[in-house]
Design a protein around this motif. Structure first.
Motif, PDB file in Angstrom:
ATOM      1  N   GLY A  94      -4.794 -11.732 -15.906  1.00 37.99           N
ATOM      2  CA  GLY A  94      -4.024 -11.627 -14.667  1.00 37.99           C
ATOM      3  C   GLY A  94      -3.368 -10.263 -14.518  1.00 37.99           C
ATOM      4  N   ALA A  95      -2.829  -9.750 -15.620  1.00 37.78           N
ATOM      5  CA  ALA A  95      -2.204  -8.422 -15.584  1.00 37.78           C
ATOM      6  C   ALA A  95      -3.248  -7.343 -15.298  1.00 37.78           C
ATOM      7  CB  ALA A  95      -1.488  -8.137 -16.900  1.00 37.78           C
ATOM      8  N   ALA A  96      -4.424  -7.470 -15.874  1.00 41.05           N
ATOM      9  CA  ALA A  96      -5.501  -6.510 -15.615  1.00 41.05           C
ATOM     10  C   ALA A  96      -5.935  -6.596 -14.155  1.00 41.05           C
ATOM     11  CB  ALA A  96      -6.692  -6.783 -16.539  1.00 41.05           C
ATOM     12  N   ARG A  97      -6.029  -7.808 -13.650  1.00 42.83           N
ATOM     13  CA  ARG A  97      -6.399  -7.994 -12.233  1.00 42.83           C
ATOM     14  C   ARG A  97      -5.335  -7.380 -11.332  1.00 42.83           C
ATOM     15  NH1 ARG A  97      -9.488  -8.151  -8.244  1.00 42.83           N
ATOM     16  NH2 ARG A  97      -9.262  -9.789  -6.712  1.00 42.83           N
ATOM     17  N   ALA A  98      -4.054  -7.545 -11.661  1.00 40.99           N
ATOM     18  CA  ALA A  98      -2.975  -6.962 -10.853  1.00 40.99           C
ATOM     19  C   ALA A  98      -3.066  -5.440 -10.841  1.00 40.99           C
ATOM     20  CB  ALA A  98      -1.618  -7.414 -11.388  1.00 40.99           C
ATOM     21  N   ARG A  99      -3.388  -4.832 -11.989  1.00 39.39           N
ATOM     22  CA  ARG A  99      -3.534  -3.374 -12.041  1.00 39.39           C
ATOM     23  C   ARG A  99      -4.688  -2.895 -11.160  1.00 39.39           C
ATOM     24  NH1 ARG A  99      -2.182  -4.486 -17.361  1.00 39.39           N
ATOM     25  NH2 ARG A  99      -4.357  -4.480 -18.031  1.00 39.39           N
ATOM     26  N   GLN A 100      -5.794  -3.649 -11.191  1.00 37.69           N
ATOM     27  CA  GLN A 100      -6.935  -3.296 -10.343  1.00 37.69           C
ATOM     28  C   GLN A 100      -6.569  -3.372  -8.856  1.00 37.69           C
ATOM     29  OE1 GLN A 100      -9.889  -6.157 -11.500  1.00 37.69           O
ATOM     30  NE2 GLN A 100     -10.666  -4.897 -13.204  1.00 37.69           N
ATOM     31  N   GLU A 123      -2.719 -10.491  -1.910  1.00 41.58           N
ATOM     32  CA  GLU A 123      -3.468 -10.875  -3.109  1.00 41.58           C
ATOM     33  C   GLU A 123      -2.705 -10.467  -4.367  1.00 41.58           C
ATOM     34  OE1 GLU A 123      -7.848 -10.101  -5.179  1.00 41.58           O
ATOM     35  OE2 GLU A 123      -7.469  -9.346  -3.158  1.00 41.58           O
ATOM     36  N   LEU A 124      -2.130  -9.266  -4.357  1.00 43.33           N
ATOM     37  CA  LEU A 124      -1.347  -8.783  -5.491  1.00 43.33           C
ATOM     38  C   LEU A 124      -0.148  -9.685  -5.743  1.00 43.33           C
ATOM     39  CD1 LEU A 124      -0.742  -6.676  -7.666  1.00 43.33           C
ATOM     40  CD2 LEU A 124       0.448  -5.333  -5.908  1.00 43.33           C
ATOM     41  N   LYS A 125       0.515 -10.077  -4.672  1.00 43.76           N
ATOM     42  CA  LYS A 125       1.679 -10.959  -4.812  1.00 43.76           C
ATOM     43  C   LYS A 125       1.275 -12.292  -5.457  1.00 43.76           C
ATOM     44  CE  LYS A 125       5.383 -13.124  -2.200  1.00 43.76           C
ATOM     45  NZ  LYS A 125       5.975 -13.351  -0.885  1.00 43.76           N
ATOM     46  N   ALA A 126       0.150 -12.870  -5.027  1.00 46.13           N
ATOM     47  CA  ALA A 126      -0.319 -14.147  -5.588  1.00 46.13           C
ATOM     48  C   ALA A 126      -0.662 -13.999  -7.074  1.00 46.13           C
ATOM     49  CB  ALA A 126      -1.533 -14.645  -4.808  1.00 46.13           C
ATOM     50  N   VAL A 127      -1.321 -12.903  -7.420  1.00 45.59           N
ATOM     51  CA  VAL A 127      -1.692 -12.680  -8.831  1.00 45.59           C
ATOM     52  C   VAL A 127      -0.439 -12.489  -9.680  1.00 45.59           C
ATOM     53  CG1 VAL A 127      -2.837 -11.062 -10.406  1.00 45.59           C
ATOM     54  CG2 VAL A 127      -4.007 -11.801  -8.329  1.00 45.59           C
ATOM     55  N   GLU A 128       0.521 -11.718  -9.197  1.00 44.42           N
ATOM     56  CA  GLU A 128       1.769 -11.505  -9.952  1.00 44.42           C
ATOM     57  C   GLU A 128       2.545 -12.808 -10.120  1.00 44.42           C
ATOM     58  OE1 GLU A 128       3.546  -8.357  -7.642  1.00 44.42           O
ATOM     59  OE2 GLU A 128       2.690  -6.789  -8.938  1.00 44.42           O
TER      60      GLU A 128
END
Length: 186
Positions: A94-100, A123-128
């Protein structure tokens, strides 16, 4: 961490979970006494009286109880280790996805595409939020693991005390039998 403490190779996503094969406990007079103990109150009193005269049987019963208890604790520890490792993996991905997403969001903002940037921000907000939820669950799993370890250690200490007491009873019984044998010979 749970996995490190147990020194286990815990299954990751896409791998087969750890299978625990429990070793069957020894059978003997202790098992027979325990089966009898489940009967009526009279049988229970007879068993207690018999155990006082045969502390070796009581010792065997305590060993069986200890094995079963430790097997249950270890099964719980393995379940928590698996959960913790799964959550840790989810947090990392999830953290890697947020960085992307953040990198793509910056590039999109530089290009001036505000509509796409808005979608990426959501999308970033949902991942975080998912990562924050997984971190909270991970902390709870770690706390439950530590509590389970403390409970197991307390059970081990309690059983050690009972076994030590039985050891003295067995020693006293053997001394009394030896004295009785000497008196009979005299």
């Amino acid at each position: 961490l749970v996995g490190d403490d147990l020194h286990l190779d815990v299954a990751r996503l896409g791998q087969v979970a750890l299978h625990v094969a429990l070793v069957p406990t020894e059978v003997g007079l202790g098992l027979a006494l325990r089966r009898l103990e489940r009967g009526s109150g009279l049988v229970g009193r007879l068993v207690s009286n018999m155990e006082r005269r045969h502390p070796e049987a009581l010792l065997e019963r305590e060993r069986e109880r200890f094995r079963a208890s430790i097997a249950q604790f270890n099964e719980g520890l393995v379940m928590h280790a698996t959960l913790s490792e799964r959550l840790k993996s989810q947090i990392d991905s999830g953290a890697a996805r947020a960085r992307q997403i953040q990198d793509r969001l910056r590039a999109t903002l530089r290009s001036g595409n505000e509509t796409a940037a808005g979608r990426l921000a959501l999308e970033l907000k949902a991942v975080e939020q998912a990562v924050a939820s997984d971190r909270s669950k991970f902390a709870s799993a770690e706390a439950a693991y530590r509590q389970l370890l403390e409970t197991r250690d307390a059970a081990v200490a309690e059983t050690r005390g009972r076994l030590e007491e039985l050891r003295f009873q067995i020693g006293d019984l053997k001394v009394n039998r030896a004295v009785a044998d000497l008196e009979t010979m005299a």
